[in-house]
Write a protein that holds these residues in place. Structure first.
Motif, mmCIF file in Angstrom:
data_model
loop_
_atom_site.group_PDB
_atom_site.id
_atom_site.type_symbol
_atom_site.label_atom_id
_atom_site.label_comp_id
_atom_site.label_asym_id
_atom_site.label_seq_id
_atom_site.Cartn_x
_atom_site.Cartn_y
_atom_site.Cartn_z
ATOM 1 N N ARG A 90 -3.047 8.999 -10.018
ATOM 2 C CA ARG A 90 -4.373 8.384 -9.858
ATOM 3 C C ARG A 90 -5.480 9.389 -10.135
ATOM 4 N NH1 ARG A 90 -6.136 3.905 -6.254
ATOM 5 N NH2 ARG A 90 -8.195 4.265 -5.380
ATOM 6 N N GLU A 101 -5.613 -7.740 -4.422
ATOM 7 C CA GLU A 101 -6.181 -6.759 -3.507
ATOM 8 C C GLU A 101 -7.411 -7.314 -2.795
ATOM 9 O OE1 GLU A 101 -6.091 -6.549 -6.665
ATOM 10 O OE2 GLU A 101 -4.744 -4.964 -7.340
ATOM 11 N N ARG A 160 -10.519 -1.106 5.975
ATOM 12 C CA ARG A 160 -10.125 -2.484 6.278
ATOM 13 C C ARG A 160 -9.001 -2.525 7.307
ATOM 14 N NH1 ARG A 160 -6.392 -6.238 4.022
ATOM 15 N NH2 ARG A 160 -4.670 -5.295 2.879
ATOM 16 N N PRO A 207 -3.907 3.302 -1.203
ATOM 17 C CA PRO A 207 -4.202 2.513 -2.394
ATOM 18 C C PRO A 207 -3.046 1.556 -2.618
ATOM 19 C CG PRO A 207 -3.256 4.594 -3.050
ATOM 20 C CD PRO A 207 -3.302 4.597 -1.533
ATOM 21 N N SER A 208 -3.172 0.669 -3.593
ATOM 22 C CA SER A 208 -2.041 -0.179 -3.945
ATOM 23 C C SER A 208 -0.886 0.715 -4.398
ATOM 24 C CB SER A 208 -2.448 -1.149 -5.053
ATOM 25 O OG SER A 208 -3.111 -0.458 -6.094
ATOM 26 N N LEU A 219 -10.258 6.130 -1.840
ATOM 27 C CA LEU A 219 -9.203 5.342 -1.187
ATOM 28 C C LEU A 219 -9.764 4.541 -0.013
ATOM 29 C CD1 LEU A 219 -6.495 8.157 -0.904
ATOM 30 C CD2 LEU A 219 -6.690 6.417 -2.694
ATOM 31 N N GLY A 230 0.830 -1.201 0.000
ATOM 32 C CA GLY A 230 0.000 0.000 0.000
ATOM 33 C C GLY A 230 0.864 1.250 0.000
ATOM 34 N N VAL A 280 -13.833 -6.009 -1.859
ATOM 35 C CA VAL A 280 -14.562 -4.805 -1.422
ATOM 36 C C VAL A 280 -16.049 -5.148 -1.363
ATOM 37 C CG1 VAL A 280 -15.157 -2.397 -1.930
ATOM 38 C CG2 VAL A 280 -12.842 -3.235 -2.428
ATOM 39 N N ALA A 318 -14.575 3.364 2.580
ATOM 40 C CA ALA A 318 -14.096 1.982 2.563
ATOM 41 C C ALA A 318 -13.022 1.825 3.643
ATOM 42 C CB ALA A 318 -13.511 1.657 1.189
ATOM 43 N N THR A 358 -12.484 -5.494 2.689
ATOM 44 C CA THR A 358 -12.754 -4.060 2.864
ATOM 45 C C THR A 358 -14.258 -3.863 2.915
ATOM 46 O OG1 THR A 358 -10.738 -3.396 1.709
ATOM 47 C CG2 THR A 358 -12.535 -1.794 1.765
HETATM 48 O O1 TXA Z 1 -5.848 -4.990 -0.624
HETATM 49 C C1 TXA Z 1 -6.154 -3.806 -0.806
HETATM 50 O O2 TXA Z 1 -7.313 -3.403 -0.749
HETATM 51 C C2 TXA Z 1 -5.002 -2.830 -1.086
HETATM 52 C C3 TXA Z 1 -4.114 -2.780 0.159
HETATM 53 C C4 TXA Z 1 -3.035 -1.753 0.044
HETATM 54 O O3 TXA Z 1 -4.903 -2.555 1.285
HETATM 55 N N1 TXA Z 1 -5.517 -1.532 -1.422
HETATM 56 C C5 TXA Z 1 -6.111 -1.282 -2.605
HETATM 57 O O4 TXA Z 1 -6.509 0.031 -2.776
HETATM 58 O O5 TXA Z 1 -6.287 -2.127 -3.464
HETATM 59 P P1 TXA Z 1 -6.900 0.644 -4.196
HETATM 60 O O6 TXA Z 1 -7.071 2.101 -3.933
HETATM 61 O O7 TXA Z 1 -5.909 0.251 -5.186
HETATM 62 O O8 TXA Z 1 -8.312 0.038 -4.475
HETATM 63 C C6 TXA Z 1 -9.432 0.459 -3.717
HETATM 64 C C7 TXA Z 1 -10.701 0.062 -4.418
HETATM 65 C C8 TXA Z 1 -10.904 0.865 -5.681
HETATM 66 O O9 TXA Z 1 -11.464 0.017 -6.668
HETATM 67 C C9 TXA Z 1 -11.913 1.929 -5.225
HETATM 68 O O10 TXA Z 1 -12.694 2.434 -6.289
HETATM 69 C C10 TXA Z 1 -12.734 1.141 -4.230
HETATM 70 O O11 TXA Z 1 -11.810 0.336 -3.557
HETATM 71 N N2 TXA Z 1 -13.390 2.047 -3.259
HETATM 72 C C11 TXA Z 1 -12.819 2.777 -2.281
HETATM 73 N N3 TXA Z 1 -13.741 3.505 -1.625
HETATM 74 C C12 TXA Z 1 -14.936 3.232 -2.184
HETATM 75 C C13 TXA Z 1 -16.258 3.680 -1.976
HETATM 76 N N4 TXA Z 1 -16.552 4.562 -1.019
HETATM 77 N N5 TXA Z 1 -17.246 3.174 -2.772
HETATM 78 C C14 TXA Z 1 -16.963 2.269 -3.732
HETATM 79 N N6 TXA Z 1 -15.712 1.811 -3.990
HETATM 80 C C15 TXA Z 1 -14.719 2.287 -3.230
#
Ligand code: TXA
Ligand code: MG
Length: 358
Positions: free
Chosen positions: A69, A191, A132, A153-154, A75, A49, A194, A130, A109
């Motif tokens: 991004r 990842e 976790r 985020p990743s 995030l 992350g 969610v 979101a 998450t």
């Molecule tokens: O495993 C993981 O989740 C990794 C590690 C670092 O924790 N993090 C990760 O974060 O994959 P990221 O930002 O690459 O992906 C987060 C995802 C994205 O697809 C984002 O659109 C979704 O979660 N997301 C975040 N907040 C959201 C929200 N309020 N509503 C819908 N989708 C959300």
């Protein structure tokens, strides 16, 4: 015209930390950086992350700059205990309580209605946040000692495969972040799942290692967002991040799905054809099939008998093909069940939807 994001390089400190028993003084150093509003990349059990103080808007803005991004992609906030979520959310449902107890720390998450405390930049203006709790001693130590939720985020450049080792992070973000904590290779490799619990029907927005089948045992009415199941680019995903092309190798990629025997035959035919056009062909095979191809650059991504190994190796394998500068990757698909759903979701995105049924 001076743009900080292109003109100035940040000095990146790389520290190696023991992944089982993290050295306390090193964790404190990372936490100090987070408190100062700096960017710290760190390992979790899923992928690395790119962390910043989740309550500091300025620090969070830097995450978007470093990754390139889009601002409309929200995030995840990372916490080190279930209690940490209370100030960040409006309410917690009974289902959420049960899921957190069962799966945290771990690759799940959850979406909650956000409280005022969560800056809008985190949620990209949405009313949900979101959150976790990662299952990794370095990540947990860093969050705990920072004393605040860490937005992360990743830790890849936007659009590239998520990083599963510190080397991947260095490749993408050296000179753009203040610290990279090297804690070895990540276990899960994909990842987190969610899950949206804020609507009538619990909905998986991104599949991960906590599978539909795992969740069904607790919330039987859980469903998967249509964009995960259907092989169509026309369905707009509910999670903003899911609409972007992701995990993309430099090469073109074709993913084959169906009976394993047919897959092997078709990949052989296609490999021969591309090679006759003087293309360098990469074949993403499995332990069970890797000896069947005979030509091309063949990498086994893992075993069909233990699909977690495929999840663990997937992003690294895509990066390996990039390093070998192949022109095209021919990849075997897997079945859409358990963690296979998450693997196919990443393959679909990596290939830009180039899925071929055999
Ligand atoms: O495993 C993981 O989740 C990794 C590690 C670092 O924790 N993090 C990760 O974060 O994959 P990221 O930002 O690459 O992906 C987060 C995802 C994205 O697809 C984002 O659109 C979704 O979660 N997301 C975040 N907040 C959201 C929200 N309020 N509503 C819908 N989708 C959300
Ligand atoms: Mg990502």
């Amino acid at each position: 015209m001076k743009r900080r994001d292109i003109m100035e390089k940040i000095e990146t400190k790389i520290i190696k930390v023991n992944e089982i028993n993290p050295e306390e003084e090193l964790i404190l150093e990372g936490a100090k950086f987070i408190k100062e509003g700096k960017l710290v990349a760190f390992p979790t059990e899923t992928v690395y992350g790119l962390g910043a103080n989740g309550l500091n808007e300025e620090a969070v803005k830097e995450i978007f700059v470093a990754k390139g991004r889009p601002q409309d992609n929200p995030l995840i906030l990372h916490v080190s205990s279930i209690e940490d979520i209370r100030p960040l959310v409006k309410s917690v449902s009974k289902e959420a309580e049960i899921l957190m107890k069962k799966f945290w720390p771990g690759p799940l998450t959850l979406l909650f209605k956000k409280s005022k405390k969560v800056p809008n930049i985190i949620t990209a203006g949405l009313d949900t946040v979101a959150i976790r709790m990662p299952n990794n001693p370095i990540a947990l130590g860093l969050i705990k000692n920072s004393g605040m939720p860490i937005a992360a985020p990743s830790a890849n450049t936007s659009g590239k495969p998520s990083p599963t080792s510190a080397d991947h992070v260095i490749e993408d973000l050296y000179g753009k972040v203040h610290m990279i904590i090297d804690g070895g290779s990540t276990g899960v490799g994909l990842e987190s799942t969610v899950l949206d619990l804020t609507e009538e029907i619990p909905m998986i927005l991104r599949p991960g290692a906590i599978t539909l089948e795992d969740l069904q045992s607790i919330i039987p009415n859980v469903e998967e967002d249509l964009s995960i199941i259907k092989n169509s680019n026309d369905i707009v995903p509910k999670s903003p991040g899911q609409k972007y092309r992701h995990y993309a190798p430099k090469a073109d990629m074709l993913v084959f799905v169906g009976d394993v025997e047919n897959m092997v035959m078709e990949i052989k035919v296609q490999a021969k054809e591309f090679i006759s056009q003087e293309k360098t062909v990469g074949i993403m095979a499995t332990e069970e099939t890797k000896d069947r191809y005979g030509q091309g650059i063949i990498i086994s991504v893992g075993s069909r008998k233990n699909m977690e190994t495929i999840g663990h190796n997937l992003f690294n394998t895509i990066r390996l093909f990039d390093q070998k500068e192949v022109d095209i990757i021919l990849a075997e698909g897997v079945e859409l069940s358990y963690i296979g759903t998450a693997i196919m979701n990443r393959l679909k995105k990596a290939s830009g939807g180039n899925i071929i049924k055999v």
